[in-house]
Design a protein around this motif. Structure first.
Motif, short mmCIF file in Angstrom:
data_model
loop_
_atom_site.label_atom_id
_atom_site.label_comp_id
_atom_site.label_asym_id
_atom_site.label_seq_id
_atom_site.Cartn_x
_atom_site.Cartn_y
_atom_site.Cartn_z
N ILE A 194 29.37 22.28 30.12
CA ILE A 194 29.92 23.40 29.34
C ILE A 194 29.66 24.71 30.08
CG2 ILE A 194 29.60 24.78 27.25
CD1 ILE A 194 29.11 22.14 25.76
N TRP A 195 28.44 24.89 30.55
CA TRP A 195 28.10 26.13 31.24
C TRP A 195 28.67 26.16 32.65
CZ3 TRP A 195 26.49 30.43 29.01
CH2 TRP A 195 26.03 30.32 27.69
N ASN A 196 28.86 24.99 33.23
CA ASN A 196 29.55 24.91 34.51
C ASN A 196 30.97 25.44 34.36
OD1 ASN A 196 30.99 23.81 36.84
ND2 ASN A 196 29.19 22.54 37.17
N PHE A 197 31.64 25.02 33.28
CA PHE A 197 32.99 25.52 33.01
C PHE A 197 32.99 27.02 32.77
CE2 PHE A 197 36.05 26.92 29.81
CZ PHE A 197 37.25 26.62 30.44
N ASN A 198 32.04 27.50 31.96
CA ASN A 198 31.99 28.92 31.65
C ASN A 198 31.87 29.78 32.90
OD1 ASN A 198 32.20 28.49 28.90
ND2 ASN A 198 29.99 28.48 28.56
N ILE A 199 30.98 29.35 33.80
CA ILE A 199 30.80 30.11 35.04
C ILE A 199 32.03 30.01 35.93
CG2 ILE A 199 29.45 30.22 37.18
CD1 ILE A 199 27.00 29.42 35.50
N GLY A 200 32.59 28.79 36.04
CA GLY A 200 33.76 28.62 36.89
C GLY A 200 34.97 29.40 36.40
N PHE A 201 35.15 29.43 35.07
CA PHE A 201 36.35 30.08 34.52
C PHE A 201 36.19 31.60 34.39
CE2 PHE A 201 39.02 31.54 30.98
CZ PHE A 201 40.27 31.15 31.45
N PHE A 202 35.04 32.05 33.91
CA PHE A 202 34.89 33.47 33.59
C PHE A 202 34.40 34.33 34.75
CE2 PHE A 202 34.57 31.52 29.33
CZ PHE A 202 35.61 32.21 28.71
N THR A 203 33.89 33.71 35.82
CA THR A 203 33.38 34.50 36.94
C THR A 203 34.42 35.46 37.52
OG1 THR A 203 31.55 33.05 37.55
CG2 THR A 203 32.53 34.34 39.31
N PRO A 204 35.67 35.03 37.76
CA PRO A 204 36.65 35.99 38.30
C PRO A 204 36.84 37.22 37.41
CG PRO A 204 37.49 33.76 38.48
CD PRO A 204 36.26 33.68 37.62
N PHE A 205 36.84 37.01 36.08
CA PHE A 205 37.02 38.13 35.16
C PHE A 205 35.79 39.06 35.17
CE2 PHE A 205 39.51 34.59 33.52
CZ PHE A 205 40.76 35.17 33.30
N ILE A 206 34.60 38.44 35.18
CA ILE A 206 33.38 39.24 35.12
C ILE A 206 33.18 40.03 36.41
CG2 ILE A 206 30.86 39.13 34.91
CD1 ILE A 206 31.24 36.61 33.19
N THR A 207 33.39 39.39 37.55
CA THR A 207 33.20 40.11 38.81
C THR A 207 34.23 41.22 38.98
OG1 THR A 207 34.52 38.38 39.91
CG2 THR A 207 32.13 38.17 40.02
N LYS A 208 35.43 41.03 38.43
CA LYS A 208 36.43 42.09 38.50
C LYS A 208 36.00 43.29 37.66
CE LYS A 208 40.74 40.97 38.72
NZ LYS A 208 42.12 40.47 38.44
N ALA A 209 35.24 43.02 36.57
CA ALA A 209 34.83 44.11 35.67
C ALA A 209 33.55 44.81 36.12
CB ALA A 209 34.65 43.56 34.26
N ILE A 210 32.57 44.03 36.60
CA ILE A 210 31.26 44.64 36.90
C ILE A 210 30.80 44.37 38.33
CG2 ILE A 210 30.53 44.58 34.48
CD1 ILE A 210 28.83 42.13 35.13
N ASP A 211 31.64 43.88 39.17
CA ASP A 211 31.37 43.56 40.57
C ASP A 211 30.02 42.85 40.74
OD1 ASP A 211 29.35 45.85 41.32
OD2 ASP A 211 31.06 46.99 40.56
N PHE A 212 29.20 43.31 41.70
CA PHE A 212 27.97 42.59 42.03
C PHE A 212 26.87 42.73 40.97
CE2 PHE A 212 30.06 42.72 46.11
CZ PHE A 212 29.74 41.49 46.67
N ARG A 213 27.07 43.58 39.99
CA ARG A 213 26.09 43.69 38.91
C ARG A 213 25.99 42.40 38.11
NH1 ARG A 213 28.22 49.25 36.39
NH2 ARG A 213 30.16 48.27 37.12
N TYR A 214 26.96 41.53 38.28
CA TYR A 214 26.90 40.19 37.69
C TYR A 214 25.60 39.49 38.08
CZ TYR A 214 29.02 35.70 36.19
OH TYR A 214 29.32 34.51 35.56
N GLY A 215 25.09 39.80 39.26
CA GLY A 215 23.85 39.19 39.72
C GLY A 215 22.66 39.51 38.84
#
Length: 580
Positions: free
Chosen positions: A457-478
């Motif tokens: 479930i969390w594998n899917f969440n990271i795989g699917f939502f990462t492009p959206f999150i990185t587009k919004a907050i760039d490297f602060r995702y870290g």
């Protein structure tokens, strides 16, 4: 059954369990004096072969996971399955790339849940072969795709069904068969092969893109090579025995004992085999007394003592394994480092080489430093790496034109490599080990299925939502992943009981006894009879009638002859037999 490894070498000694030895621990049963207590090799030919072949399930998992990040960068793959913008350029939208990457995880989630009841019905061995076929079908669907991106997505879903089932079955097979002194390392070998699969996928991606840059061969060859791994595992597992615990549960006691002898490298008269058989039998005889429907069995699992605690712990650990942030690099590594003046495929090979090589160190650490210390140290290490990675990426890298800031780009790669070193030696392999050993035999398949489902479930969440999150907050995702690593360390410290060198039955007893997790490494397990008594007092699945009328000892220890039970032979006179 806490075992001592002589100078952490390749021999296991049992002197502290021998009633005739000066080194014996208090409370050893005099009735077991006739058993063989000779040293055993830590790794036998059988256990080594099992670790290599069965762990191929991890290679399938890693290979299917690792190939997709390269596909998104391939010219032919983009031309066939991408979209066209207003300027006539081909690209992948965040939704489409997220679905292609992440739908594998939805398939694996389904496969992990469905595999449990099938494994309980037809066995672990045949189930592994069955799900290899399903995975191969998924590869066929992907290779047959011409221009329909959703066909690739569906193919990854079908392959995910098999990968998810294998992610449950492989650690289960190893945990139910391996000797206690190498169980952690063998289950960790599953993660080692995951890293090998990711590494091979990166290498093949680079090779095919370089040699067939504008051809479908650039990605079809990579997918097709996956058949090789499923063929090796699906056929090879048929030459291996079923797990001893499954055989005992289904009336194949003699076959189960032969399997234990082969894996342990000794005879039925050795203390390690005898006590393992005794512990398994006492639990399974009790389980046979309880016959309920599958739904009542599932819901009853949550009412069993300390089972809800362990299910939540298993699901939480698998969730935080994903939230360490490792797949952030493995899924989108070529994209993250595209700005650095190094070929993105080369960068991915560098990351995956480190991931694969350093996992060997994790196999050593899990048995010599224990689960708890290693996981907590790994969390702190990864926290530091992500804090630096996120800070450099956000504050120092030129996000509009990264090529203008090459030094921060190099720093990103360095700390990504250091992060993977920490993950590959701790949270990568060891979470699978803990998941395989915290559940009692009756609920192991179901408990592991729920835990594995949490991972996917969390594998899917990271795989699917990462492009959206990185587009919004760039490297602060870290920073999000950094915080999750600290939370993961706290969960391990306060809730995980150390399982290093212990049998699965001893770990079960430790959870039932509410052993304090941060003191668990010093906990000394009682005798099998005492463990059985404590389980009965705790209200576990062990029924007193299943073990005998004596409230303090198992039926097999009161002079009763169990037709399927173990016999004790004198090590000096093989013709003498004493029923214990």
């Amino acid at each position: 059954m806490v075992l001592k490894l002589h100078n952490m070498g390749m021999t296991v000694y049992f002197d502290e369990h021998d009633p005739n030895s000066e080194k014996r621990r208090e409370g050893q049963r005099a009735s077991l004096a006739g058993l063989d207590y000779s040293p055993l090799p830590r790794v036998t030919k059988m256990s080594f072969m099992m670790g290599v072949l069965v762990s191929m399930g991890g290679l399938i998992f890693g290979y299917d996971t690792g190939q997709i990040s390269g596909f998104l960068e391939m010219v032919d793959f983009l031309d066939r399955f991408g979209q066209t913008n207003s300027e006539g350029e081909r690209y992948f939208s965040t939704v489409r790339s997220g679905l292609i990457v992440a739908l594998l995880s939805i398939g694996t989630l389904t496969g992990a849940l469905v595999a449990a009841p099938i494994a309980d019905r037809i066995g672990r061995r045949l189930s592994i072969s069955l799900w290899c076929i399903v995975t191969s079908v998924g590869f066929v669907i992907q290779i047959a795709a011409i221009t329909a991106w959703y066909q690739v997505m569906i193919g990854r879903y079908v392959a995910g069904l098999g990968v998810g089932a294998l992610s449950l079955l492989v650690p289960m097979y190893q945990a139910e068969t391996a000797p206690p002194w190498i169980r952690g390392a063998l289950v960790c070998a599953y993660q080692l092969f995951i890293t090998m699969g990711i590494f091979l996928a990166a290498c093949f991606n680079y090779g095919t893109e370089k040699n067939y840059p504008n051809s479908s061969a650039s990605w079809r060859i990579v997918v097709g090579l996956g058949w090789l791994w499923t063929l090796i595992l699906g056929v090879g597992i048929l030459f291996f025995p079923e797990t001893p615990r499954f055989d005992f549960r289904n009336g194949q006691a003699e076959r189960a004992k032969r399997t234990l002898c082969k894996v342990y490298g000794t005879t039925p008269n050795h203390w390690s085999v005898y006590t393992q058989v005794e512990e398994i039998q006492m639990k399974l005889r009790a389980e046979d007394k309880i016959k309920v429907g599958p739904w009542r069995e599932f819901t009853g699992m949550f009412r069993a003592p300390r089972m809800t605690y362990r299910i939540l712990l298993g699901m939480g650990l698998q969730m935080f394994q994903q939230l360490t942030g490792a797949n952030y690099f493995f899924y989108y590594g070529t994209t993250i480092f595209r700005s650095v003046q190094i070929n993105s495929f080369i960068t991915q090979i560098i990351l995956n080489t480190i991931n694969f090589v350093t996992t060997f160190l994790g196999l050593y650490m899990v048995e010599h430093f224990g689960r708890r210390k290693s996981l907590i140290a790994g969390s702190i290490w990864m926290f530091i790496c992500f804090m630096i990675f996120a800070s450099v990426g956000h504050f120092m890298l030129n996000l509009d034109d990264p090529a203008l800031t090459p030094t921060p780009g190099v720093v990103l790669i360095v700390f990504a490599c250091l992060f993977i070193l920490g993950f590959a030696t701790t949270w990568g392999p060891m979470i699978w080990t803990i998941q395989a050993e915290i559940f009692p035999s009756r609920y192991r398949a179901k408990g592991m299925a729920l835990s594995t489902a949490s991972n996917w479930i969390w594998n899917f969440n990271i795989g699917f939502f990462t492009p959206f999150i990185t587009k919004a907050i760039d490297f602060r995702y870290g920073y999000v992943f950094a915080g999750c690593n600290i939370l993961g360390a706290l969960i391990v410290y306060f809730f995980v009981i150390e399982g290093q060198g212990r049998t699965i039955e001893e770990i079960d007893t430790a959870y039932l006894d509410h052993v304090t997790p941060w003191k668990s490494s010093k906990w000394i397990p009682p005798s099998p009879e005492e463990m059985a008594r404590r389980r009965r007092e705790a209200g576990t699945e062990l029924d007193p009638e299943a073990i005998g009328d004596d409230d303090t000892t198992g039926g097999a220890t009161r002079g009763q002859v169990d037709p399927d039970g173990p016999k004790v032979e004198s090590s000096n006179d093989t013709s003498h037999r004493e029923t214990v």
